[in-house]
Motif scaffolding. Structure first.
Motif, PDB file in Angstrom:
ATOM      1  N   PRO A 572       0.880  -1.080   0.514  1.00 49.86           N
ATOM      2  CA  PRO A 572       0.325   0.086   0.215  1.00 49.86           C
ATOM      3  C   PRO A 572       0.610   1.190  -0.096  1.00 49.86           C
ATOM      4  O   PRO A 572       2.004   1.116   0.548  1.00 49.86           O
ATOM      5  N   LEU A 573       0.256   2.371  -0.202  1.00 45.11           N
ATOM      6  CA  LEU A 573       1.223   3.574  -0.751  1.00 45.11           C
ATOM      7  C   LEU A 573       0.842   4.762   1.064  1.00 45.11           C
ATOM      8  O   LEU A 573       1.875   5.006   1.087  1.00 45.11           O
ATOM      9  N   LEU A 574      -0.671   3.978   1.600  1.00 43.50           N
ATOM     10  CA  LEU A 574      -0.836   4.778   2.522  1.00 43.50           C
ATOM     11  C   LEU A 574      -0.912   3.879   3.727  1.00 43.50           C
ATOM     12  O   LEU A 574      -2.114   3.431   2.643  1.00 43.50           O
ATOM     13  N   THR A 575      -1.227   4.390   4.878  1.00 48.35           N
ATOM     14  CA  THR A 575      -2.101   3.265   6.001  1.00 48.35           C
ATOM     15  C   THR A 575      -2.230   4.003   6.977  1.00 48.35           C
ATOM     16  O   THR A 575      -1.748   5.426   7.247  1.00 48.35           O
ATOM     17  N   GLN A 576      -3.371   3.393   7.708  1.00 43.08           N
ATOM     18  CA  GLN A 576      -4.244   3.826   9.207  1.00 43.08           C
ATOM     19  C   GLN A 576      -3.919   3.145   9.875  1.00 43.08           C
ATOM     20  O   GLN A 576      -5.138   1.879   9.272  1.00 43.08           O
ATOM     21  N   SER A 577      -3.954   2.956  10.986  1.00 44.36           N
ATOM     22  CA  SER A 577      -4.268   2.148  12.366  1.00 44.36           C
ATOM     23  C   SER A 577      -4.628   1.961  13.439  1.00 44.36           C
ATOM     24  O   SER A 577      -5.539   1.500  13.833  1.00 44.36           O
ATOM     25  N   GLY A 578      -5.698   3.266  13.570  1.00 45.55           N
ATOM     26  CA  GLY A 578      -6.070   3.881  13.985  1.00 45.55           C
ATOM     27  C   GLY A 578      -5.868   5.561  14.007  1.00 45.55           C
ATOM     28  O   GLY A 578      -5.135   6.052  13.807  1.00 45.55           O
ATOM     29  N   GLY A 579      -6.979   6.686  14.670  1.00 48.42           N
ATOM     30  CA  GLY A 579      -7.423   7.364  15.187  1.00 48.42           C
ATOM     31  C   GLY A 579      -7.441   8.133  15.790  1.00 48.42           C
ATOM     32  O   GLY A 579      -7.878   9.480  16.753  1.00 48.42           O
ATOM     33  N   ILE A 580      -6.327   7.573  17.772  1.00 41.71           N
ATOM     34  CA  ILE A 580      -6.341   7.350  18.751  1.00 41.71           C
ATOM     35  C   ILE A 580      -5.180   8.777  18.847  1.00 41.71           C
ATOM     36  O   ILE A 580      -4.026   8.486  18.586  1.00 41.71           O
TER      37      ILE A 580
END
Length: 757
Positions: A572-580
């Motif tokens: 992946p080019l971008l990842t997001q693991s959480g918003g905390i």
């Protein structure tokens, strides 16, 4: 001189012998042979027929004929040479076949839910290159039967088809080249290629305008199409031309090419479609948006039956095969009929960098946090309430957001009805006053400073002098006063005056900072009305802020993207693991606040949101004039927010946050939690304390409430039994170590520049 005698006979003609037979009768004189007759002329002297006038006109017409004949063949030769030159020019400009298959100027975004299933598309999706010889024979036959039954027999242009189209157009009252075009598949490919003209953003506003211009029908356009079509036939084989057509044709619902359309509508490859599916796809060519099965399945099926008839008529299907196809019309795949989550898709697209989303030139796979089960639950809950609890004909709107405690958005409803991509999203775009739904941040600030839910606050008349505006006197919703109440009771009953007192005691800047750190990014009011939710926020912001309370006091940034990958790539080019994010208030303060908000549902203004057998916490909100009604809350598993109001900001009739919004919230959460075990909320129960005796002024003063030096916000001479009295107090028991009450609120009155509170 004597003459010599001659021995020669005299020069006389010899006599013919006379026949001894009886003399014959006189012979009938023969007519002279007629002179040969000249075509178109007349006989006359010298072997020619006709008079001088005839010969004159014959000469004139002969000369004219010779001139025109010479002119015609010369012009014809020039035209033929010109057509050859133009055709050769186009031929020399045509690239290799593979360069013509994907003609999109921009890429597409395929959105996957949290389980990896497709739920939405944005941009024009392209399923990949397909070859005419590799697709289903039924699809190939359906396209030819529908668009150009003599495709394999002509040289790219069909004069018979053009003449027929002109006749039909004129008989229907249109211009010769408006409507039916009589174009062959080769000519349609020429249009799809825009006669070799590349898209130029400086010339056209957008691709739609570019394509409209490319397909514009006119005599000049037709004259240009012909040599280009001849060049295509010269450069490529018939199957190559059909391959270009199968890959570049637009087929509705954002699909470009038959592979993408087959995947979009039937969840299968173009090589696998059956006759009825092939007929439905081919039927889209005439009007993709009109006949798209996702728009109107019955209309698309009716169009497919017409194509099946053409296939039968031209021998591509037997009567039995055609009858079987008509008896079992094509239907959409389950993936195509599922709710598209359009509002969520638009929102998450806006959260991704534009060059990788709306402006992407690549095909992108966007893996999101959407849970389609929860999305369906939210949509059904809104629909249920509006069908059963709202008067018919109402144009009131509602929005819903469901997320996890870390900010992962699981469902989003941006309006009571499904809408096309790009529609106004009330969940993420509407900024509305929050009303009492803002009060938890007031109490969060106080609890973080050391207050307890069981501390006391005075719900009595209050007037504050606002510099530049004059006196301001807030009122409770009921217009009644409750006297001395705990902070928990004040929140439970959504009392306005105690909220203002607590906000002033904790400090407006502290309240603003807590709200902002929890994710309320809108501009917040500066005055004392801040505590009553006069500021605006979106439903996504508010729901994210409540998620911060559930997770123990840490900031939350609502998010919808898990990762983004280019099609065909693995990493992946971008990842997001959480918003905390960072901590906003102490965990004990968050747990106390959760306990207080639980009381709101258990016995306060949010009673209609109660979930049987499951703990829940929340807060109602109703703004000035009832223009907005909110309910936000959470269980141990999910946070949900509901907003209700009118788009034109008119007042709601008989609706408060504890009414229909609370009922929508309950319906959403009941469906969301189906099959999940009940879990307790993470609360901290405060220690109870005795209510102070403030029955008279002297008692109040003896306990410090009337001491001006103690200054807890008390006006000397205050009598809590006098409804006209101004002033009051907040009385606090510290939560563990912390500054004293006097230290915390000392100087508040000075900040109010002499105002009373």
């Amino acid at each position: 001189m004597t003459s010599r005698p001659s021995n020669r006979s005299p020069l006389v003609a010899p006599r013919r012998a006379v026949s001894a037979r009886k003399p014959a009768a006189a012979a009938t004189p023969r007519k002279p042979a007629a002179a040969p007759r000249r075509k178109g002329g007349s006989s006359g002297g010298g072997g020619r027929r006709g008079g001088p006038v005839g010969r004159f006109f014959a000469a004139i017409f002969g000369a004219i004929f010779r001139v025109f004949w010479g002119l015609i063949w010369r012009v014809g030769a020039v035209v033929a040479l010109g057509i050859f030159a133009v055709t050769f020019y186009f031929y020399s400009q045509l690239p290799e076949l593979n360069a013509l298959l994907d003609g999109r100027a921009r890429g597409s975004v395929t959105l996957l839910d949290n389980e990896g299933d497709v739920f939405a598309w944005r941009g024009e999706t392209y399923g990949g290159d397909v070859r005419a010889e590799k697709v289903s024979k039924h699809l190939r036959n359906a396209v030819i039967a529908t668009e150009d039954k003599r495709f394999y027999g002509h040289l790219g242009v069909s004069p018979r088809g053009i003449a027929s189209a002109i006749r039909i157009n004129m008989s229907e009252g249109r211009k010769p080249f408006q409507g039916h075009g009589g174009s062959t598949i080769t000519q349609q490919v020429a249009k799809l290629l825009c006669l070799g003209v590349e898209y130029d953003p400086t010339r056209w506003k957008n691709e739609a305008e570019y394509e409209t211009d490319c397909r514009r029908g006119s005599l000049v356009r037709k004259l240009k199409e012909m040599p280009y079509a001849l060049a295509l036939e010269w450069k490529y084989s018939k199957d190559d031309i059909l391959t270009i057509y199968l890959n570049r044709a637009y087929l509705g619902a954002g699909t470009r090419g038959f592979e993408a359309a087959a995947q979009r509508y039937f969840a299968k490859s173009a090589a696998q479609v059956n006759p009825q599916e092939a007929a439905m796809l081919a039927g889209l060519l005439v009007a993709p948006s009109t006949y798209a099965p996702t728009s109107n399945l019955a209309r698309s099926q009716a169009r497919a039956n017409v194509v099946i008839g053409l296939m039968e008529e031209q021998g591509y299907l037997t009567k039995a095969e055609a009858d079987a196809a008509r008896a079992a019309p094509a239907t959409l795949s389950p993936q195509a009929t599922q709710p598209a989550g359009g509002y969520f898709a638009d929102w998450v697209m806006d959260s991704v960098p534009s060059y990788l989303a709306r402006g992407t030139t690549e095909d992108v796979i966007l893996h999101t946090t959407l849970d389609q089960h929860l999305q369906k639950a939210a949509e059904e809950a809104v629909s249920y309430i509006f069908q059963n609890k709202v008067r018919e004909g109402s144009v009131a709107q509602a929005a819903v957001v469901v997320m996890s405690a870390d900010g992962a958005v699981r469902a989003m409803v941006g309006g009571r009805n499904k809408a096309a991509p790009g529609s106004f999203n009330r969940a993420s775009q509407a900024r509305r006053q929050t009303g009492s739904a803002f009060k938890p941040f007031v109490y969060a600030a106080a609890l973080d400073l050391g207050y307890s839910p069981m501390d006391f606050v005075d719900d009595s008349p209050l007037t504050i002098n606002i510099p530049g505006s004059g006196p301001w006197t807030p009122q409770n919703y009921t217009r009644r006063f409750s006297g001395i109440v705990t902070l928990a009771e004040a929140l439970k009953q959504s009392l306005n005056i105690p909220a203002v007192r607590v906000s002033e005691a904790a400090g407006r800047e502290a309240v603003r900072k807590v709200a902002e750190d929890f994710g309320i990014v809108s501009d917040l009011a500066n005055g004392p009305a801040l505590a009553l939710g006069v500021s605006e926020a979106t439903l996504v912001e508010m729901t994210g802020a409540y998620a911060g309370i559930l997770n123990g006091g840490s900031a939350v940034k609502p998010y919808g993207m898990i990762d983004l990958t280019l099609r065909g790539e693995k990493n992946p080019l971008l990842t997001q693991s959480g918003g905390i994010g960072e901590r906003v208030i102490q965990e004990d303060a968050a747990r106390y606040l959760t306990w207080m908000m639980k009381q709101v549902i258990d016995g306060g203004t949010g009673g209609r949101a109660k979930l049987p057998g499951r703990e829940a916490a929340g807060k109602t909100g109703t703004t000035q004039g009832a223009r907005d009604a909110w309910f936000l809350g959470f269980t141990a598993d999910y946070v949900a927010g509901v907003w209700m109001g009118y788009d034109d900001n008119r007042p709601l009739t008989g609706v408060t946050g504890g009414g229909l919004p609370a009922e929508i919230w309950q319906e959403v959460m009941k469906r969301v939690h189906e099959g999940l075990p009940a879990r307790p909320l993470p609360v901290k129960v405060p220690e109870p304390r005795a209510r102070p005796d403030t029955s008279n002024t002297s008692t109040a003063q003896s306990e410090g409430y009337g001491d001006p030096n103690y200054n807890p916000g008390y006006t000397p001479g205050y009598n809590p039994n006098d409804p006209n009295a101004q002033g009051g107090y907040i009385e606090k028991t510290p939560i563990g170590p912390g500054p004293s009450l006097g230290d915390q609120i000392n100087g508040v009155l000075d900040n109010l520049l002499g105002g009373r509170w």
